[in-house]
Design a protein around this motif. Sequence first.
Motif, PDB file in Angstrom:
ATOM      1  N   ALA A 381      -4.178   0.075   2.837  1.00 19.37           N
ATOM      2  CA  ALA A 381      -3.123   0.515   3.139  1.00 19.37           C
ATOM      3  C   ALA A 381      -3.531   1.085   4.525  1.00 19.37           C
ATOM      4  CB  ALA A 381      -2.358   1.661   2.178  1.00 19.37           C
ATOM      5  N   PRO A 382      -2.427   0.240   5.625  1.00 21.00           N
ATOM      6  CA  PRO A 382      -2.735   0.790   7.337  1.00 21.00           C
ATOM      7  C   PRO A 382      -2.724   2.937   6.752  1.00 21.00           C
ATOM      8  CG  PRO A 382      -0.578  -0.476   6.914  1.00 21.00           C
ATOM      9  CD  PRO A 382      -0.807   0.163   5.365  1.00 21.00           C
ATOM     10  N   GLY A 383      -4.340   3.277   7.695  1.00 25.33           N
ATOM     11  CA  GLY A 383      -4.592   4.665   8.133  1.00 25.33           C
ATOM     12  C   GLY A 383      -5.124   4.508   6.389  1.00 25.33           C
ATOM     13  N   ALA A 384      -5.756   4.068   6.002  1.00 30.46           N
ATOM     14  CA  ALA A 384      -6.567   4.629   4.713  1.00 30.46           C
ATOM     15  C   ALA A 384      -7.465   4.792   5.007  1.00 30.46           C
ATOM     16  CB  ALA A 384      -6.852   3.236   3.215  1.00 30.46           C
ATOM     17  N   PRO A 385      -8.369   5.948   4.538  1.00 35.85           N
ATOM     18  CA  PRO A 385      -9.382   6.806   4.868  1.00 35.85           C
ATOM     19  C   PRO A 385     -10.567   5.957   3.938  1.00 35.85           C
ATOM     20  CG  PRO A 385      -8.778   7.925   2.932  1.00 35.85           C
ATOM     21  CD  PRO A 385      -7.530   6.838   3.362  1.00 35.85           C
ATOM     22  N   ALA A 386     -11.667   5.874   4.603  1.00 31.58           N
ATOM     23  CA  ALA A 386     -12.686   5.674   4.315  1.00 31.58           C
ATOM     24  C   ALA A 386     -12.913   5.776   2.586  1.00 31.58           C
ATOM     25  CB  ALA A 386     -14.269   6.489   5.364  1.00 31.58           C
ATOM     26  N   GLN A 387     -13.457   5.110   1.992  1.00 29.38           N
ATOM     27  CA  GLN A 387     -13.529   5.660   0.535  1.00 29.38           C
ATOM     28  C   GLN A 387     -14.616   4.313  -0.290  1.00 29.38           C
ATOM     29  OE1 GLN A 387     -10.006   3.027  -1.593  1.00 29.38           O
ATOM     30  NE2 GLN A 387      -9.655   3.080   1.402  1.00 29.38           N
ATOM     31  N   LEU A 388     -15.305   5.932  -1.191  1.00 24.99           N
ATOM     32  CA  LEU A 388     -16.389   5.529  -1.578  1.00 24.99           C
ATOM     33  C   LEU A 388     -17.504   4.127  -2.350  1.00 24.99           C
ATOM     34  CD1 LEU A 388     -16.857   8.977  -3.708  1.00 24.99           C
ATOM     35  CD2 LEU A 388     -18.229   8.184  -1.971  1.00 24.99           C
ATOM     36  N   ARG A 389     -18.304   3.312  -2.372  1.00 25.75           N
ATOM     37  CA  ARG A 389     -18.536   2.809  -2.502  1.00 25.75           C
ATOM     38  C   ARG A 389     -18.384   2.364  -4.252  1.00 25.75           C
ATOM     39  NH1 ARG A 389     -23.489   2.373  -0.402  1.00 25.75           N
ATOM     40  NH2 ARG A 389     -24.093   1.594  -2.403  1.00 25.75           N
ATOM     41  N   ILE A 390     -17.435   1.123  -4.778  1.00 29.37           N
ATOM     42  CA  ILE A 390     -17.076   1.048  -5.877  1.00 29.37           C
ATOM     43  C   ILE A 390     -19.159   0.735  -7.075  1.00 29.37           C
ATOM     44  CG2 ILE A 390     -16.920  -1.296  -5.744  1.00 29.37           C
ATOM     45  CD1 ILE A 390     -14.781  -1.363  -8.109  1.00 29.37           C
ATOM     46  N   ASP A 391     -19.405   0.474  -6.599  1.00 30.85           N
ATOM     47  CA  ASP A 391     -20.875  -0.295  -7.831  1.00 30.85           C
ATOM     48  C   ASP A 391     -21.401   1.591  -7.240  1.00 30.85           C
ATOM     49  OD1 ASP A 391     -21.363   0.146  -4.368  1.00 30.85           O
ATOM     50  OD2 ASP A 391     -23.053  -0.976  -4.409  1.00 30.85           O
ATOM     51  N   GLU A 392     -21.224   2.607  -6.336  1.00 29.73           N
ATOM     52  CA  GLU A 392     -21.866   3.597  -6.674  1.00 29.73           C
ATOM     53  C   GLU A 392     -21.161   4.907  -7.332  1.00 29.73           C
ATOM     54  OE1 GLU A 392     -22.625   7.622  -3.239  1.00 29.73           O
ATOM     55  OE2 GLU A 392     -21.496   5.636  -2.652  1.00 29.73           O
ATOM     56  N   ALA A 478      -3.175  -1.144  -4.920  1.00 28.84           N
ATOM     57  CA  ALA A 478      -4.419  -1.577  -3.299  1.00 28.84           C
ATOM     58  C   ALA A 478      -3.954  -1.241  -1.809  1.00 28.84           C
ATOM     59  CB  ALA A 478      -4.918  -2.390  -3.149  1.00 28.84           C
ATOM     60  N   GLU A 479      -2.025  -1.217  -2.336  1.00 29.49           N
ATOM     61  CA  GLU A 479      -1.494  -1.182  -1.135  1.00 29.49           C
ATOM     62  C   GLU A 479      -1.378   0.550  -0.792  1.00 29.49           C
ATOM     63  OE1 GLU A 479      -0.267  -5.119   0.766  1.00 29.49           O
ATOM     64  OE2 GLU A 479       0.172  -5.029  -1.477  1.00 29.49           O
ATOM     65  N   VAL A 480      -0.827   1.351  -1.506  1.00 29.40           N
ATOM     66  CA  VAL A 480      -0.196   2.534  -1.949  1.00 29.40           C
ATOM     67  C   VAL A 480      -1.097   3.199  -1.151  1.00 29.40           C
ATOM     68  CG1 VAL A 480       0.315   4.388  -3.805  1.00 29.40           C
ATOM     69  CG2 VAL A 480       0.553   1.836  -3.903  1.00 29.40           C
ATOM     70  N   ALA A 481      -0.579   4.274   0.041  1.00 31.06           N
ATOM     71  CA  ALA A 481      -0.948   5.038   0.662  1.00 31.06           C
ATOM     72  C   ALA A 481      -1.974   6.312  -0.437  1.00 31.06           C
ATOM     73  CB  ALA A 481       0.026   6.032   1.586  1.00 31.06           C
ATOM     74  N   VAL A 482      -2.782   6.346   0.188  1.00 30.88           N
ATOM     75  CA  VAL A 482      -4.400   7.190  -0.910  1.00 30.88           C
ATOM     76  C   VAL A 482      -3.486   8.407  -1.402  1.00 30.88           C
ATOM     77  CG1 VAL A 482      -6.396   8.598  -0.908  1.00 30.88           C
ATOM     78  CG2 VAL A 482      -6.300   5.994  -0.115  1.00 30.88           C
ATOM     79  N   GLU A 483      -3.115   8.862  -0.157  1.00 36.69           N
ATOM     80  CA  GLU A 483      -2.596  10.374  -0.730  1.00 36.69           C
ATOM     81  C   GLU A 483      -1.230  10.675  -2.046  1.00 36.69           C
ATOM     82  OE1 GLU A 483       0.207  13.908   1.345  1.00 36.69           O
ATOM     83  OE2 GLU A 483       0.234  12.432   2.527  1.00 36.69           O
ATOM     84  N   ASP A 484      -0.132   8.773  -1.263  1.00 32.07           N
ATOM     85  CA  ASP A 484       0.510   8.811  -3.016  1.00 32.07           C
ATOM     86  C   ASP A 484       0.173   8.563  -4.457  1.00 32.07           C
ATOM     87  OD1 ASP A 484       3.039   9.851  -1.121  1.00 32.07           O
ATOM     88  OD2 ASP A 484       2.890   7.172  -0.375  1.00 32.07           O
ATOM     89  N   ALA A 485      -0.891   7.741  -3.760  1.00 37.73           N
ATOM     90  CA  ALA A 485      -1.494   7.084  -5.140  1.00 37.73           C
ATOM     91  C   ALA A 485      -2.385   8.683  -5.975  1.00 37.73           C
ATOM     92  CB  ALA A 485      -2.423   6.380  -4.477  1.00 37.73           C
ATOM     93  N   THR A 486      -2.664   9.689  -5.085  1.00 35.85           N
ATOM     94  CA  THR A 486      -3.466  10.015  -5.754  1.00 35.85           C
ATOM     95  C   THR A 486      -2.251  12.197  -6.657  1.00 35.85           C
ATOM     96  OG1 THR A 486      -5.199  10.656  -3.795  1.00 35.85           O
ATOM     97  CG2 THR A 486      -5.110  12.426  -5.023  1.00 35.85           C
TER      98      THR A 486
END
Length: 919
Positions: A381-392, A478-486
């Motif tokens: 989503a626009p303005g999405a924060p940096a996220q941890l790598r999926i493999d990690e 995947a396009e949902v804002a991280v805050e809403d998704a959380t």
Amino acid sequence: MKKLVLIDGSSYLYRAFHALPPLTNAAGEPTGALFGVVNMLRAHLKEAPDYIAFVMDASGPTFRDALDPEYKANRPSMPDELRAQIEPLMQIVTALGLPILRESGVEADDVIGTLALQAADAGVEVIVSTGDKDMAQLVRPQVALVNTMSGSKLDSDAAVIEKFGVPPERIVDYLSLVGDKVDNIPGVDKCGPKTAAKWLGEYGSLDGVIAHAADIKGKVGDNLRAVVDRLPLNRELATIRTDVALPDAYDALAMRERDTEALRTLYARYGFNQALKELDGGAPAAVASEEKLPTPARGFVAAPVATSTGPLDPLLSKPGEYEAVLTREQLDAWLQKLDAADRFAFDTETDSLDAMQANLVGISLCVEPGHACYIPLAHRAPGAPAQLRIDEVLEALRPALVNAHKAKVGQHGKYDLHVLHRHGIDVQGYADDTMLQSFVLDSSQRHDMDSLAKRVLGIDTIPYSDVAGKGAKQISFAEVAVEDATRYAAEDADITLRLYRAQAPQLAEVRALEGVYRDIEMPLVPVLERIEANGVMIDSAELRRQSADLGKRMLEAQQKATELAGRTINLDSPKQLGALLFDELKLPALVKTPSGAPSTNEEALEAIADQHELPRVILEYRGLAKLRSTYTEKLTEMVNPDTGRVHTSYHQAGAATGRLASSDPNLQNIPIRTEDGRRIRRAFIAPPGRKLVACDYSQIELRIMAHLSEDPALLRAFESGDDVHRATAAEVFGRKMDEVTANERRAAKAINFGLMYGMSAFGLAKQLGVPRGEAQDYIALYFSRYPGVREYMERTRGQARGQGFVETVFGRRLYLPYIHSRNQAQRAGAERAAINAPMQGTAADIIKRAMVSVDAWLNEHRDHALMIMQVHDELVFEVDAAFVPTLTEAVTTRMAGAAQLRVPLVVDSGTGENWDEAH
């Protein structure tokens, strides 16, 4: 001040249909949309308005179709399940005393708009009950919009501006720019709600935007200029008329006297128990969202189940605290929590409902009620924060997920097991599933998370549509804002753990139910996940040949029907068929729709097929069309591009009896008794070097009947290994086995199976083609030779009436909500189910136990054989040709040993290049 309520019936009918699950009543009639709209109506009637109307779209074109032939051209035809609910809804609305308005040439919106302004001008308060955003243009002093299903309200300019960014008088301009995919009004490409509101704020109106089109920069400006000539037409289409010439004014819309007896009959038929209770003088109805599905009758005994008043443990309803895990430090802290926990709940978020193709977007975790986290992995989503790598993240979670000694809890977790498996993690220790807990406690309830949370915990969860939207405007997770998704995803894990804590004690109180859950349902979850992942190969070329043949025969049937009718007739039009069969050909209308009109469904056509050739031709056409659209055309589209196979989905909580259901494709509905159905099975094939092996229980429900009834003659027939239908015929007709004729065996078979499903003498007579009195004599003879069967049936009916449920051999409970119904048809249906459900349910339990046993054996032989399908009483395997004898012996032995009954379980097997040959 007097009040007028105008209900947008067309809008609510569609919204309720798509918002609610596909509910049915005890007779199998669809009720989901009906349920939602009737609840909404009852909520309005509690307010006792002075005037009220239920407004529906009339059939036929409107003035907008004349303005633009493409208007609503993309809207799909009404689903049959929805169409079937319109007439019952009209009956209920009429019985409630509400005036129904349908005006030709205009839409329901225009009727509502005209009445709303007319009443507001006369000083009447107007409530427009709708979920349609177009109606926001009507908001003004004394006119408010209320969405009774969601509770939202627009009652002022400020409220409309807050929601849309523009005042009510600019809503039409706003809609003209944004467009409407549902109504096929093309807006400006890439002009979303924010851009439209911005332009209208800068330029004042649509005319202002058009006048300044040359000044707007960028791609969206180019898009505006490309359609600028179309925008005035958009405005005309989006404008609600308020000057429709109506036969009556608003003050003619007073409530009429309700028809209590009609309402009682309708509410009982469709299972609206809360409405029925209110009607009969019980407690006033709760808010609309608390209307319950049909519940067990008075007197039933069950484990205590928490209701919407709250959970057994008040700690399980406390507010949740949720965290978005964005750093390695946060992840490490949660890894420590997982390490210290004996049990945790988890859930995955993905970009698809298809588990075999879904990509992981995030994972949520919960180790104690009220505290959960969401680990976003692929939000864009626009303005999405940096996220941890999926493999990690997956590598960090792997030790906890694959630890068989650390219990995991999920809600419909089979999906999550699929997703994680495809991402390289085979989850071990999947110990509890809250959907299956609920299903075992009472299969007649709803088991989705939102329903469970409300019923068991008293919690209203966040709907998916709140974060991702709905319909054509729904976005990927995947396009949902991280805050809403959380908030949404962490709540899922939290609620899952709370549900487990609430339901586990209920199961523990009934040892038999705990056994069904622990020994049958939970071990089956990973087995089904493996079967689904294995999939089955499809011969697409064979299906194309079959599809062409079916199309040719459909055309021949159409031509034959044209000859018989003497003119061209649309065989897909019930209205045209009804007019031809009953008005022109004067055939008797032996089956009616709920409204009393002549029906043209399969039952109706079968009833008159002996009186004219045309009904048989129509039935043939429909059968061919269904096979073509459901299987020969669709199966090739379902082949997974990654695996080259078709992967069905099995549903453990689908049928109340415990029978597995399947979808995408529905394997259970492929006909077996017709040549065309068997041809479709030929398209399910084995790869080179392999064979398909089918192992099928023989007459399992009859064997269960012998076990449950303990009838000596029936037990003897199975123990001797004789043909049970021939043995029954010999008993009933007083002959030696070798003297039984083919017709007598056929009659005995019809009785054997018919009695299990509650067949009456009338039904048996129809099936055998004999007089009703003769069929009644057959049944009387049967019971005289098998008195234990009659005693079992009477005993089971009595148990059902006394406790509200019946049980399988293994203790699964099957609740019968209508066993005490005042409606004789409903009560008779419940009594038939009481007799049949223990047999169907026990058969379901047995094959599930067999699948778990066979899968355990296959664990060491997966290089040589795969279990690929379960259909009714049959298991299908894909096997190395040289391994066929080994597998057949092992599987038939384990299937036969899946239960110890008073008669032996017999398993037939077959082998072939395709499913038809193997079966």
